[in-house]
Design a protein around this motif. Sequence first.
Motif, PDB file in Angstrom:
ATOM      1  N   SER A   1      36.650  35.344  41.094  1.00 57.37           N
ATOM      2  CA  SER A   1      35.625  35.786  40.146  1.00 57.37           C
ATOM      3  C   SER A   1      36.064  37.053  39.415  1.00 57.37           C
ATOM      4  O   SER A   1      35.933  37.159  38.188  1.00 57.37           O
ATOM      5  CB  SER A   1      34.309  36.034  40.893  1.00 57.37           C
TER       6      SER A   1
ATOM      7  N   SER B   1      37.450  37.161  50.670  1.00 57.89           N
ATOM      8  CA  SER B   1      36.693  36.119  49.975  1.00 57.89           C
ATOM      9  C   SER B   1      37.506  35.611  48.794  1.00 57.89           C
ATOM     10  O   SER B   1      37.681  36.326  47.806  1.00 57.89           O
ATOM     11  CB  SER B   1      35.345  36.656  49.484  1.00 57.89           C
ATOM     12  N   ASP B   2      37.994  34.376  48.906  1.00 51.92           N
ATOM     13  CA  ASP B   2      38.746  33.795  47.795  1.00 51.92           C
ATOM     14  C   ASP B   2      37.872  33.634  46.558  1.00 51.92           C
ATOM     15  O   ASP B   2      38.348  33.802  45.429  1.00 51.92           O
ATOM     16  CB  ASP B   2      39.318  32.437  48.204  1.00 51.92           C
ATOM     17  N   ALA B   3      36.601  33.314  46.788  1.00 57.49           N
ATOM     18  CA  ALA B   3      35.694  33.109  45.649  1.00 57.49           C
ATOM     19  C   ALA B   3      35.488  34.412  44.885  1.00 57.49           C
ATOM     20  O   ALA B   3      35.505  34.434  43.642  1.00 57.49           O
ATOM     21  CB  ALA B   3      34.362  32.555  46.130  1.00 57.49           C
ATOM     22  N   ASP B   4      35.280  35.518  45.613  1.00 60.04           N
ATOM     23  CA  ASP B   4      35.112  36.814  44.948  1.00 60.04           C
ATOM     24  C   ASP B   4      36.400  37.251  44.262  1.00 60.04           C
ATOM     25  O   ASP B   4      36.373  37.836  43.173  1.00 60.04           O
ATOM     26  CB  ASP B   4      34.659  37.875  45.947  1.00 60.04           C
TER      27      ASP B   4
ATOM     28  N   SER C   1      41.198  39.104  47.915  1.00 62.23           N
ATOM     29  CA  SER C   1      42.107  38.011  48.286  1.00 62.23           C
ATOM     30  C   SER C   1      42.758  38.234  49.645  1.00 62.23           C
ATOM     31  O   SER C   1      43.081  37.277  50.348  1.00 62.23           O
ATOM     32  CB  SER C   1      43.188  37.828  47.214  1.00 62.23           C
TER      33      SER C   1
ATOM     34  N   GLY D   1      39.093  29.494  46.292  1.00 61.51           N
ATOM     35  CA  GLY D   1      37.933  30.129  45.670  1.00 61.51           C
ATOM     36  C   GLY D   1      37.471  29.445  44.411  1.00 61.51           C
ATOM     37  O   GLY D   1      36.453  29.813  43.829  1.00 61.51           O
ATOM     38  N   VAL D   2      38.233  28.466  43.956  1.00 61.03           N
ATOM     39  CA  VAL D   2      37.895  27.662  42.778  1.00 61.03           C
ATOM     40  C   VAL D   2      38.297  26.224  43.073  1.00 61.03           C
ATOM     41  O   VAL D   2      39.083  25.965  43.982  1.00 61.03           O
ATOM     42  CB  VAL D   2      38.630  28.156  41.502  1.00 61.03           C
ATOM     43  N   SER D   3      37.784  25.293  42.296  1.00 62.78           N
ATOM     44  CA  SER D   3      38.187  23.901  42.464  1.00 62.78           C
ATOM     45  C   SER D   3      39.657  23.748  42.083  1.00 62.78           C
ATOM     46  O   SER D   3      40.087  24.251  41.042  1.00 62.78           O
ATOM     47  CB  SER D   3      37.336  22.982  41.583  1.00 62.78           C
TER      48      SER D   3
END
Length: 385
Positions: A246, A240-243, A232, A272-274
Amino acid sequence: MASSQLLRSVVGIQKAQAAFLDKDYAEAFRHWKIVADAGNPDAQNNIGLMYWLGQGVARNDALAVNFWRKTAEAGNLDGASGLSQAYYDGRGIGKDDQLALMWARKAADNGHANGQHFLGVLYSEGRAVAKDDRRAFEWWMKAAASGLADAQYAVGTAYALGKGVGKDDAKAFSWFSKAADQGYPNAQFAVGQAYSQGWGVQHDHAQAAVWWRKASEHANAQAQAALGYAYSIGNGVTQSDADAASWWLKAANQGDVSSQLNLGVAYSKGAGVSKSKADAVSWWLKAAKQGDIQAQLLVAYAYANGEGIARDHKSAEFWWLAAAKTGNVDAEASLGMLYYRGIDGQPDYKEAAKWLLKASSHGHPGVQIYLDMMKEEGLLDTKTL
């Protein structure tokens, strides 16, 4: 005849070991069971362990205990150690600390590493013996010297906390590393923490992430939470916000409070998410129910304003009260304002004054205007509080 039976046992053991290494636990169990039924104590212990863990067969604690008892009573140290664990946990048999101690000591006194480690646990917790951190450490050291990862981690923890031995971060790191190199997830997380904080080793955020990832891949929730945070902010890894989301999701699903809170924040921002306020509140609620104050504040605000969940002032009151009881000044202020405005159109000025004054005494800058209004309106009667 005897030599033929011995040969069958050797072949059965080899087949069981090969199947186990291939992670074909059902096949390993089948071969071990044949050898165990022929009276081989090592096979009986392995069958007991597989029943205990539910590997290759449905978990059955009582059958595990039966197999361990057979071998333990015949003097087998693996069986004695397993039986000690069963009595300690109360699995498959009635919980009995005295019998747990007896069987652990039988194994430990004869140099059995698991027995030594477990005897250390009993001294550390003061179960069936007087609590003695020094003796716990001594038994853990014996087992750690034999290479037992559980004991190496325990020794590392003792050095890290200064329990039973002088606090020494460098030695803690050394013992954590020994266990981590054997794939022990808690130790891998501890090594990551040491690199992150510079405890007994030079700061190295990249190495911290490496070790957190190793522990995370073994489903260690603390490591998953830490790795998520590293992603983050881009600490030791590429941001990576997505990582981050996750890894937080993996930890949150295991009940990790910080990850539930952070995942909620990610959903609230669409990081990183909807973006989903409903999902945000859902995760904050999980953390709030575990006592996380920040989550309680966020849930209360969501209820008060109808964001991501239906507006419900009584629920907002419930969560602000939960946070306020810990002395949180923001919750105190929010409660005071809620009572002043009224729940379902019904102000409660006495409660409003109580909480606004509490927040004011704790230095909250935003409540004075409400106190001034109440004073002007003749609603602030400190004598009745």
